[in-house]
Write a protein that holds these residues in place. Structure first.
Motif, PDB file in Angstrom:
ATOM      1  N   CYS A 132     -10.715   5.674  30.009  1.00  0.00           N
ATOM      2  CA  CYS A 132      -9.514   5.917  29.213  1.00  0.00           C
ATOM      3  C   CYS A 132      -9.079   4.681  28.414  1.00  0.00           C
ATOM      4  CB  CYS A 132      -8.362   6.338  30.133  1.00  0.00           C
ATOM      5  SG  CYS A 132      -8.695   7.842  31.068  1.00  0.00           S
ATOM      6  N   ASN A 133      -8.308   4.943  27.374  1.00  0.00           N
ATOM      7  CA  ASN A 133      -7.693   3.885  26.578  1.00  0.00           C
ATOM      8  C   ASN A 133      -6.223   3.754  26.971  1.00  0.00           C
ATOM      9  OD1 ASN A 133      -9.867   3.090  24.705  1.00  0.00           O
ATOM     10  ND2 ASN A 133      -9.724   5.205  24.028  1.00  0.00           N
ATOM     11  N   TYR A 134      -5.775   2.504  27.070  1.00  0.00           N
ATOM     12  CA  TYR A 134      -4.398   2.224  27.456  1.00  0.00           C
ATOM     13  C   TYR A 134      -3.738   1.272  26.460  1.00  0.00           C
ATOM     14  CZ  TYR A 134      -5.763   3.976  32.086  1.00  0.00           C
ATOM     15  OH  TYR A 134      -6.229   4.747  33.131  1.00  0.00           O
ATOM     16  N   ARG A 135      -2.418   1.305  26.438  1.00  0.00           N
ATOM     17  CA  ARG A 135      -1.648   0.314  25.694  1.00  0.00           C
ATOM     18  C   ARG A 135      -0.869  -0.516  26.717  1.00  0.00           C
ATOM     19  NH1 ARG A 135       1.275   3.441  22.980  1.00  0.00           N
ATOM     20  NH2 ARG A 135       0.012   3.531  21.087  1.00  0.00           N
ATOM     21  N   LEU A 136      -1.196  -1.793  26.801  1.00  0.00           N
ATOM     22  CA  LEU A 136      -0.545  -2.688  27.742  1.00  0.00           C
ATOM     23  C   LEU A 136       0.501  -3.538  27.040  1.00  0.00           C
ATOM     24  CD1 LEU A 136      -2.910  -1.881  29.587  1.00  0.00           C
ATOM     25  CD2 LEU A 136      -3.085  -4.280  30.279  1.00  0.00           C
ATOM     26  N   THR A 137       1.686  -3.589  27.633  1.00  0.00           N
ATOM     27  CA  THR A 137       2.714  -4.518  27.159  1.00  0.00           C
ATOM     28  C   THR A 137       2.660  -5.727  28.074  1.00  0.00           C
ATOM     29  OG1 THR A 137       4.127  -2.685  26.421  1.00  0.00           O
ATOM     30  CG2 THR A 137       5.165  -4.842  26.684  1.00  0.00           C
ATOM     31  N   ILE A 138       2.267  -6.872  27.506  1.00  0.00           N
ATOM     32  CA  ILE A 138       2.078  -8.090  28.295  1.00  0.00           C
ATOM     33  C   ILE A 138       3.216  -9.066  28.008  1.00  0.00           C
ATOM     34  CG2 ILE A 138       0.503  -9.997  28.810  1.00  0.00           C
ATOM     35  CD1 ILE A 138      -1.769  -8.204  27.797  1.00  0.00           C
ATOM     36  N   LYS A 139       3.759  -9.628  29.076  1.00  0.00           N
ATOM     37  CA  LYS A 139       4.909 -10.516  28.981  1.00  0.00           C
ATOM     38  C   LYS A 139       4.640 -11.667  28.001  1.00  0.00           C
ATOM     39  CE  LYS A 139       6.703 -11.280  32.948  1.00  0.00           C
ATOM     40  NZ  LYS A 139       6.887 -11.847  34.318  1.00  0.00           N
ATOM     41  N   ASP A 140       5.567 -11.819  27.057  1.00  0.00           N
ATOM     42  CA  ASP A 140       5.537 -12.914  26.068  1.00  0.00           C
ATOM     43  C   ASP A 140       4.347 -12.841  25.102  1.00  0.00           C
ATOM     44  OD1 ASP A 140       7.806 -14.008  27.300  1.00  0.00           O
ATOM     45  OD2 ASP A 140       6.584 -15.186  28.681  1.00  0.00           O
ATOM     46  N   LYS A 141       3.562 -11.754  25.148  1.00  0.00           N
ATOM     47  CA  LYS A 141       2.397 -11.668  24.268  1.00  0.00           C
ATOM     48  C   LYS A 141       2.376 -10.402  23.419  1.00  0.00           C
ATOM     49  CE  LYS A 141      -0.572 -14.564  27.150  1.00  0.00           C
ATOM     50  NZ  LYS A 141      -1.838 -14.653  27.930  1.00  0.00           N
ATOM     51  N   GLY A 142       3.147  -9.387  23.788  1.00  0.00           N
ATOM     52  CA  GLY A 142       3.194  -8.163  23.005  1.00  0.00           C
ATOM     53  C   GLY A 142       2.323  -7.049  23.548  1.00  0.00           C
ATOM     54  N   GLU A 143       1.955  -6.110  22.667  1.00  0.00           N
ATOM     55  CA  GLU A 143       1.195  -4.920  23.061  1.00  0.00           C
ATOM     56  C   GLU A 143      -0.265  -5.030  22.632  1.00  0.00           C
ATOM     57  OE1 GLU A 143       3.134  -1.583  21.335  1.00  0.00           O
ATOM     58  OE2 GLU A 143       4.817  -1.604  22.745  1.00  0.00           O
ATOM     59  N   PHE A 144      -1.155  -4.513  23.514  1.00  0.00           N
ATOM     60  CA  PHE A 144      -2.585  -4.508  23.227  1.00  0.00           C
ATOM     61  C   PHE A 144      -3.169  -3.166  23.670  1.00  0.00           C
ATOM     62  CE2 PHE A 144      -1.275  -8.849  23.792  1.00  0.00           C
ATOM     63  CZ  PHE A 144      -1.928  -9.538  22.779  1.00  0.00           C
ATOM     64  N   THR A 145      -4.050  -2.616  22.857  1.00  0.00           N
ATOM     65  CA  THR A 145      -4.706  -1.348  23.171  1.00  0.00           C
ATOM     66  C   THR A 145      -6.173  -1.602  23.504  1.00  0.00           C
ATOM     67  OG1 THR A 145      -3.239  -0.152  21.669  1.00  0.00           O
ATOM     68  CG2 THR A 145      -5.266   0.950  22.313  1.00  0.00           C
ATOM     69  N   GLY A 146      -6.661  -0.939  24.563  1.00  0.00           N
ATOM     70  CA  GLY A 146      -8.053  -1.119  24.940  1.00  0.00           C
ATOM     71  C   GLY A 146      -8.378  -0.468  26.265  1.00  0.00           C
ATOM     72  N   LYS A 147      -9.422  -0.960  26.941  1.00  0.00           N
ATOM     73  CA  LYS A 147      -9.899  -0.369  28.199  1.00  0.00           C
ATOM     74  C   LYS A 147      -9.878  -1.391  29.332  1.00  0.00           C
ATOM     75  CE  LYS A 147     -13.124   2.911  26.034  1.00  0.00           C
ATOM     76  NZ  LYS A 147     -12.471   4.150  26.500  1.00  0.00           N
TER      77      LYS A 147
END
Length: 252
Positions: A132-147
């Motif tokens: 699956c593909n996910y969108r991660l919100t990482i502290k102080d770095k923003g959002e990233f989409t991937g696996k």
């Protein structure tokens, strides 16, 4: 007179056997006594605070989580029309069903089924290694989409288009959103691992257990965990105004 006692006792026994057994209640100071009750509480929390889930859907989800190896999926017809999340459906138009549609065409998308009950788990839990593909919100770095490509002390996540994966500590992951993928929904989340909100969640759970209140005693229903007036009272004064007990919270 003695002959009347036996039939009376038999009748009482039959009534007792035929009655619906009472649901076990959590031990005082605890929100659940076993894993089944724990999952049920989590689903009820999602039902009240994120999007409505029908009771039948909760039972189906519990069954699916216990039999992950079963080939049956939430895409199957059996799970259609059991649970629906209006929050997820906002902004999306569902085409009207043609009168002469074939069964394969008439089946609604899996997004409107019981699967919706587990979509919000990424608010607290981490994603698992899958297709699956996910969108991660990482502290102080923003959002990233991937696996997610590997799981261990840190999550190994490869953003879309990136040449390599990066390791991310769980306490840096603020939120995870499922985007798409063909894997069964019960494989989406690692329920044993929590993200950055773990400390807050554990604190809230402890307060709920200590004061015997359900989540909606202090939080708005379907309000993204915002505080209601009762919650604001507790937040500012520490006063507990018990309007919704844990037992009532689980029954509603």
């Amino acid at each position: 007179m003695r002959y009347l006692v036996i039939p009376t006792l038999l009748f009482a026994a039959l009534v007792q056997c035929g009655s619906t057994p009472a649901q076990p209640q959590p031990t005082p100071g605890k929100l659940w006594n076993n894993d089944d009750e724990k999952v049920r509480f989590m689903l009820k929390m999602t039902h009240h605070l994120v999007a409505p889930i029908k009771d039948e859907c909760i039972e189906q989800v519990l069954g699916r989580l216990k039999h992950v190896g079963n080939k049956q999926s939430f895409d199957d017809v059996k799970f259609q029309h059991i649970g629906f999340s209006p929050v997820l459906a906002q902004g999306r138009k569902v085409p009207a069903k043609p009168a002469t549609a074939a069964p394969a065409v008439a089946a609604p998308a899996a997004a409107d089924m019981c699967g919706d009950s587990l979509r919000s788990c990424g608010t607290c839990h981490l994603p698992r290694v899958n297709n699956c593909n996910y969108r991660l919100t990482i502290k102080d770095k923003g959002e990233f989409t991937g696996k997610v490509v590997a799981d261990g002390e840190k999550l190994k996540f490869q953003p879309t288009g990136a040449p390599a994966a990066s390791e991310i500590a769980p306490n840096e992951i603020v939120k995870t959103e499922w985007i798409d993928g063909g894997d069964d929904i019960v494989t989406w989340w690692n329920f044993k691992k929590l993200g950055a909100r773990a400390r807050v969640v554990k604190k809230m759970m402890a307060l709920a257990a200590k004061n015997n209140v359900g989540c909606t005693n202090c939080h708005l229903q379907h309000g993204n965990f915002r505080l209601n007036d009762n919650g604001k009272l507790f937040d500012t004064t520490g006063e507990v105004n018990r309007l919704i007990s844990i037992e009532r919270f689980m029954k509603e």
